[in-house]
Design a protein around this motif. Structure first.
Motif, PDB file in Angstrom:
ATOM      1  N   UNK B 188     -66.406   2.508  38.019  1.00  0.00           N
ATOM      2  CA  UNK B 188     -65.704   2.820  36.780  1.00  0.00           C
ATOM      3  C   UNK B 188     -64.767   4.002  36.983  1.00  0.00           C
ATOM      4  N   UNK B 204     -57.972   5.529  25.601  1.00  0.00           N
ATOM      5  CA  UNK B 204     -57.548   4.211  25.094  1.00  0.00           C
ATOM      6  C   UNK B 204     -58.176   3.096  25.917  1.00  0.00           C
ATOM      7  N   UNK B 205     -58.121   3.266  27.224  1.00  0.00           N
ATOM      8  CA  UNK B 205     -58.666   2.242  28.112  1.00  0.00           C
ATOM      9  C   UNK B 205     -60.143   2.009  27.825  1.00  0.00           C
ATOM     10  N   UNK B 207     -61.923   2.776  25.189  1.00  0.00           N
ATOM     11  CA  UNK B 207     -62.117   2.232  23.841  1.00  0.00           C
ATOM     12  C   UNK B 207     -61.928   0.718  23.857  1.00  0.00           C
ATOM     13  N   UNK B 208     -61.002   0.246  24.674  1.00  0.00           N
ATOM     14  CA  UNK B 208     -60.762  -1.191  24.791  1.00  0.00           C
ATOM     15  C   UNK B 208     -61.848  -1.866  25.631  1.00  0.00           C
ATOM     16  N   UNK B 209     -62.108  -1.329  26.811  1.00  0.00           N
ATOM     17  CA  UNK B 209     -63.056  -1.975  27.725  1.00  0.00           C
ATOM     18  C   UNK B 209     -64.464  -2.048  27.133  1.00  0.00           C
ATOM     19  N   UNK B 211     -65.307  -2.970  24.384  1.00  0.00           N
ATOM     20  CA  UNK B 211     -65.470  -4.195  23.604  1.00  0.00           C
ATOM     21  C   UNK B 211     -65.434  -5.447  24.471  1.00  0.00           C
ATOM     22  N   UNK B 212     -65.173  -5.285  25.753  1.00  0.00           N
ATOM     23  CA  UNK B 212     -64.933  -6.438  26.609  1.00  0.00           C
ATOM     24  C   UNK B 212     -66.022  -6.702  27.623  1.00  0.00           C
ATOM     25  N   UNK B 213     -65.695  -7.583  28.585  1.00  0.00           N
ATOM     26  CA  UNK B 213     -66.714  -8.091  29.496  1.00  0.00           C
ATOM     27  C   UNK B 213     -67.143  -7.088  30.562  1.00  0.00           C
ATOM     28  N   UNK B 214     -66.421  -5.964  30.719  1.00  0.00           N
ATOM     29  CA  UNK B 214     -66.845  -4.992  31.737  1.00  0.00           C
ATOM     30  C   UNK B 214     -67.693  -3.869  31.147  1.00  0.00           C
ATOM     31  N   UNK B 215     -68.091  -4.015  29.897  1.00  0.00           N
ATOM     32  CA  UNK B 215     -68.868  -2.952  29.251  1.00  0.00           C
ATOM     33  C   UNK B 215     -70.219  -2.754  29.929  1.00  0.00           C
ATOM     34  N   UNK B 216     -70.715  -1.529  29.904  1.00  0.00           N
ATOM     35  CA  UNK B 216     -72.003  -1.226  30.530  1.00  0.00           C
ATOM     36  C   UNK B 216     -72.577   0.028  29.893  1.00  0.00           C
ATOM     37  N   UNK B 220     -70.614   3.395  28.347  1.00  0.00           N
ATOM     38  CA  UNK B 220     -70.847   3.978  27.025  1.00  0.00           C
ATOM     39  C   UNK B 220     -71.413   5.392  27.106  1.00  0.00           C
TER      40      UNK B 220
END
Lengths: 290, 306
Positions: B188, B204-205, B207-209, B211-216, B220
């Motif tokens: 990351x 910004x990046x 905050x976007x990620x 919500x997406x498939x690379x979240x972990x 967070x």
């Protein structure tokens, strides 16, 4: 009127959600059979991308790649034939940053607006539910207006200047590919140590090792022996690593993990199978000590 | 004569062991304490910990000693050293929560069995705040369920337990978890640095990620909660510690003919973080090093702009 060009796995549910939200929608897809169901749903059917552009003020493109988008925009019956003056084009296709920049310039010359976009998760399932996470980039005021107009598609997040949405998608896919491979290696190590895989999976997902890729792909595999629906293949993920590497070239950043992850997917392609979904990369590591 | 059925010993009163011992005491157990650091002992005496001058002295008083120590060498010394637990004529059982190689726990376990005793093992997750609140999540070997004092300790210090299987499996699970999170953080850090170099603000990046498939969890917690707020100073799980754990995982792989390709890669990144002044910082400070190598201005973890 909103135009939707591209009615594939993502475009079709998006068009449906817009209609469901009470929007006026005109659709087009080069495959006539994809368009037919939309007449019954209340959409207008266009004869070409040019035709869509004549009728709509906001146009969404959702096609496979650069070549397809080039054709939709600049081909013989493309968007450019109608012109983009005072119209907004939002492209959600998996296309390159370079093409994005070219379209930005073109749109500016036309007196129209181009917003670069990308769906960064959730797949077709989230799209069907109107819950896609979507990044958008370009002029802030326009991006906000579009996000509101297209709220029925999911959550929109602004990531800055045009081109940034495609970059965000590249970053997202880099992380997904690398974490999926590294999870596979870690799980193979745990199994070699005699820990039950289901127990290890539960322990990781309850702990700091949790991730969406771990829960989705390994979770699915432990439930039914498959990694999940609609996943790209091992060679396709290798290509996504190549996009991250290209970003490194453009920005002069080492992208060390992208370089090495690409090699891993290449090894997996021949060791595990080039027709396997990308989370099968983990099976490459299971085979290491045989 | 003390009430042995209600007594337990704690060796290792650091950031995790100290609060764990205190929670054990607050649950009603009589807690005997030992640590080489006098300040840690003094702190524990304040809440009622009973100080022991030597490990042998503690071994007289209790049927179970809980150990929460920094590394393999400490555990070996305390358990099977010349003045260790099993050197005592009537040793107690041991319940070790240290993050150590499974081979080290095996040595402790063998020594215990040779004295007719059990060795129990567990591992801690969720960090210092959870240790203090008594809400740790634990990985514990199955056999601890057969020991009443182990169960009382578990009850006092945690609010969730996963029983991992045979003896030593909790160590493996912990090491694999730390391997995964150590790699996730390193990956990351590099990705966020490259995106930043390409013109996308990290806030910004992320905050976007998110919500997406690379979240972990790493995204967070380690990044959004701590690194984005530049809350990376010393006192939490340091860069040195994650390197230590990754190296144990690498050794585990070496011994079984497996690989830690990504773990080794991450270890290299963390060495880079040490080289740029972050050895004692919270390990997501590796982001500062990935910024450096990507040509992004570095500002994290310390107040020094490099």
């Amino acid at each position: 009127m909103i135009g939707v060009i591209g009615l594939g796995a993502m475009g079709a549910p998006m068009a449906r959600n817009l209609l469901g939200a009470g929007k006026e929608v005109v659709v087009f897809d080069v495959r006539i059979e994809s368009m037919n169901p939309f007449a019954a749903l209340g959409a207008e059917l266009a004869s070409s991308a040019q035709d869509v552009t004549d009728r709509a003020s906001l146009i969404i493109t959702m096609v496979n790649d650069d070549a397809a988008l080039q054709d939709v925009l600049f081909g013989p019956t493309g968007v450019a034939r109608a012109g983009l003056r005072e119209k907004v084009l939002v492209d959600l296709s998996s296309t390159s940053v370079q093409l994005s920049r070219h379209i930005t310039e073109w749109a500016a010359q036309e007196g129209g607006t181009y917003l670069d976009g990308a769906v960064i998760g959730g797949g077709a399932t989230a799209a069907q539910r109107g819950r896609s996470p979507i990044v958008v980039a370009g002029k802030a005021a326009q991006a906000d207006a579009v996000a509101e107009e297209l709220a029925s598609l999911g959550t929109w997040i602004n990531v800055g200047a045009a081109g940034n949405a495609k970059i965000t998608k590249i970053i997202n896919n880099w992380l997904v590919g690398a974490m999926t491979a590294s999870n596979g290696e870690a799980l193979a190590l745990g199994a070699a140590q005699g820990v039950d895989t289901k127990t290890l999976f539960e322990s990781l997902t309850a702990g700091s090792g949790e991730s969406t890729v771990l829960s989705s792909y390994i979770g699915s595999y432990l439930r039914d022996g498959t990694y999940g629906p609609g996943l790209i293949s091992i060679p396709m993920m290798e290509k996504d690593m190549a996009l991250a590497i290209a970003l490194g070239d453009e920005t002069d950043a080492p992208v060390i993990s992208a370089e090495l992850t690409r090699e891993i997917y290449r090894l997996a392609s021949s060791n595990v199978g080039s027709d396997r979904p990308f989370p099968a990369v983990g099976e490459f590591f299971s085979s290491v000590n045989r | 004569m003390n009430d042995r059925a209600n007594s337990v010993g704690f060796i290792g009163l650091g950031a995790m062991g100290g609060p764990m011992a205190r929670n054990a005491s607050e649950s009603g157990l009589e807690v005997y304490i030992y640590d080489k650091v006098q300040a840690s002992v003094d702190r524990a005496v304040e809440w009622g910990g009973i100080s022991c001058g030597t490990v042998g002295e503690m071994a007289e008083k209790v049927d179970l000693i809980v150990t929460v120590l920094p590394a393999d060498a400490h555990v070996l010394d305390i358990a099977i050293g010349d003045e260790g637990i099993f050197a005592h004529p009537t040793p107690p059982a041991i319940f070790d929560f240290s993050t150590i190689g499974p081979w080290t726990f095996q040595a402790v376990s063998d020594a215990a069995h040779a004295r007719g005793l059990e060795a129990y093992s567990g591992a801690l997750t969720k960090g210092v705040a959870a240790a203090e609140a008594g809400t740790l999540a634990l990985y514990v070997d199955n056999n601890a369920q057969r020991n009443v004092l182990c169960m009382r300790v578990i009850e006092a210090i945690s609010d969730s337990v996963i029983y991992t299987g045979d003896s030593g499996t909790s160590k493996v699970v912990k090491l694999i978890n730390n391997l995964v999170v150590g790699v996730n953080v390193a990956l990351l850090a590099e990705a966020v640095s490259v995106a930043h170099k390409a013109g996308i603000e990290p806030a910004s990046l992320l905050r976007a990620l998110e919500l997406g498939s690379s979240c972990s969890f790493a995204m967070k917690s380690h990044f959004i909660q701590y690194a984005l707020r530049d809350d990376l100073g010393p006192g939490r799980f340091s860069t040195r510690y994650i390197i230590k754990d990754l190296k144990i995982a690498a050794e585990m792989a070496r011994l079984s003919g497996m690989t830690t390709f990504f773990g080794s890669l991450a270890t290299a990144y963390y060495r880079g973080a040490c080289a740029t002044g972050h050895a004692n910082d919270y390990y997501p400070a590796v982001w500062d090093w990935t910024d450096a190598i990507s040509g992004v201005e570095q500002t994290k973890g310390t107040d020094v702009k490099r």
